[in-house]
Design an enzyme around this catalytic site. Structure first.
Site, PDB file in Angstrom:
ATOM      1  N   SER A  21       0.877  -1.289  -0.159  1.00 35.65           N
ATOM      2  CA  SER A  21       0.141   0.182  -0.186  1.00 35.65           C
ATOM      3  C   SER A  21       0.874   1.298   0.087  1.00 35.65           C
ATOM      4  O   SER A  21       1.663   1.416  -0.743  1.00 35.65           O
ATOM      5  CB  SER A  21      -0.899  -0.034   1.206  1.00 35.65           C
ATOM      6  OG  SER A  21      -1.917   0.871   0.899  1.00 35.65           O
ATOM      7  N   ASP A  41      -9.758  -3.961  -5.326  1.00 32.16           N
ATOM      8  CA  ASP A  41      -8.934  -2.828  -4.835  1.00 32.16           C
ATOM      9  C   ASP A  41      -9.413  -1.684  -5.636  1.00 32.16           C
ATOM     10  O   ASP A  41      -9.304  -1.451  -6.653  1.00 32.16           O
ATOM     11  CB  ASP A  41      -7.503  -3.141  -5.091  1.00 32.16           C
ATOM     12  CG  ASP A  41      -6.567  -1.964  -4.301  1.00 32.16           C
ATOM     13  OD1 ASP A  41      -7.178  -1.073  -3.620  1.00 32.16           O
ATOM     14  OD2 ASP A  41      -5.401  -2.385  -4.240  1.00 32.16           O
ATOM     15  N   HIS A  98      -8.205  -4.819  -1.027  1.00 34.73           N
ATOM     16  CA  HIS A  98      -6.917  -3.990  -0.722  1.00 34.73           C
ATOM     17  C   HIS A  98      -6.468  -4.870   0.741  1.00 34.73           C
ATOM     18  O   HIS A  98      -6.847  -4.913   1.670  1.00 34.73           O
ATOM     19  CB  HIS A  98      -7.140  -2.561  -0.441  1.00 34.73           C
ATOM     20  CG  HIS A  98      -5.841  -1.691  -0.230  1.00 34.73           C
ATOM     21  ND1 HIS A  98      -5.058  -1.635  -1.558  1.00 34.73           N
ATOM     22  CD2 HIS A  98      -5.211  -1.263   0.635  1.00 34.73           C
ATOM     23  CE1 HIS A  98      -4.002  -0.716  -1.347  1.00 34.73           C
ATOM     24  NE2 HIS A  98      -4.173  -0.273  -0.066  1.00 34.73           N
TER      25      HIS A  98
END
Length: 306
Positions: free
Chosen positions: A162, A247, A279
């Site tokens: 991320s 995501d 995600h």
């Protein structure tokens, strides 16, 4: 009843944090700190290093003077939550080190909004430079013996999830900015970017708040797909990108992948998409089957011959 500045919200950014008018920051997620430890089952050892700016992991030693690739890992969390010392990331690094047989440095950077970007980039770069010092320094009173004695510095990898993947990209850009910014013998051969946190061509209130000094929608740290020159000069030989079907930032990972291929960069890039997941699902459910598939590909990436 009259509200006070302590009650009044100035900025609200779920799922990360809110800021009250009196300056107080309330995070929606507070990580659970875990101490470094030695795992008797796997033989992996860990300790905090460089003034507690990172956690270092050493795999099980089976031979004298055994050398391993070095993985430098940077955690995610929107630049504002999580830590290298959290239960989740500590367990994940233990698992990577066990399965991939690498020495790992997990970077702990200062968090926004108290420490706005680019502080997280600068903190991460400082840890990488500290690690690179071990290539040539010989004084064990100054250097970290786990790095000096057990790392093959010709096989260094960067990886992150991320926002950590965002930082990893910037670290690769910095390492590629001059011929040998990290000295002779420190060779970053690849990077793995898991569920990238990048901006796009739309205004982003959150990114503007945590990064008030950015240059706008085309800032290379937030929207690198627009910067072919920087992409073409990356010094690593291979890049592995992970994304997922659900995501919200999937399109940005695909744009980054396409930009790399069009930029003239000479390395090899691969993208792996996990169907039906969201995600960072692999951190939320690390024992699920699809997280195991992701881990296997990551491990294979670190062990492939260059």
């Amino acid at each position: 009843m009259v509200s006070t500045p302590a009650d009044e919200i100035a900025h609200d950014f779920p799922p990360f944090f809110r800021v009250y008018k009196d300056g107080r920051v309330e995070r929606f997620h507070n990580y659970v700190y875990v101490l470094p430890s030695d795992d008797p089952n796997t033989g992996v050892r860990s300790k905090d290093v460089n003034n507690n700016s990172a956690r270092l992991y050493l795999p099980k030693i089976t031979e004298n003077n055994q050398k391993f690739p070095l993985l430098i890992y940077i955690h995610g969390g929107g630049f504002s939550i999580e830590s290298a010392f959290s239960t989740g990331h500590d367990k994940y690094l233990h698992s990577i080190v066990t399965k991939a047989n690498v020495v790992a440095i997990s970077v702990d950077y200062r968090l926004a909004p108290e420490h706005p970007l680019p502080i997280c980039y600068d903190d991460s770069w400082a840890v990488i430079k500290w690690a690179a010092l071990h290539v040539e320094m010989s004084d064990h009173l100054i250097t970290e013996p786990w790095l000096k004695d057990h790392v093959d510095f010709s096989r260094v990898f960067l990886a992150g999830d991320s926002a950590g993947a965002n930082i990893v990209h910037d670290m690769m850009v910095r390492a590629s900015a001059s011929e040998k910014p990290l000295g002779d013998g420190f060779k970053i051969v690849g990077m793995a970017l898991i569920h990238l946190f990048f901006g796009n061509d739309e205004p982003d209130e959150y990114c503007s708040f945590v990064f008030p000094g950015c240059t706008g929608l085309d800032d290379p740290r937030l929207n690198p797909a627009l910067h072919f020159r920087l992409l073409s000069s990356l010094i690593c030989l291979k890049i592995l990108i992970f994304t997922t079907e659900k995501d919200v930032m999937r399109g940005r990972s695909l744009a980054y992948y396409d930009a790399l291929k069009k930029s003239g960069w000479k390395g090899e890039v691969e993208i792996m998409e996990t169907q039906g997941e969201d995600h960072v699902f692999h951190l939320l459910e690390p024992t699920c089957e699809k997280a195991g598939v992701l881990m296997k590909r990551l491990v294979d990436f670190f062990n492939e011959k260059i």
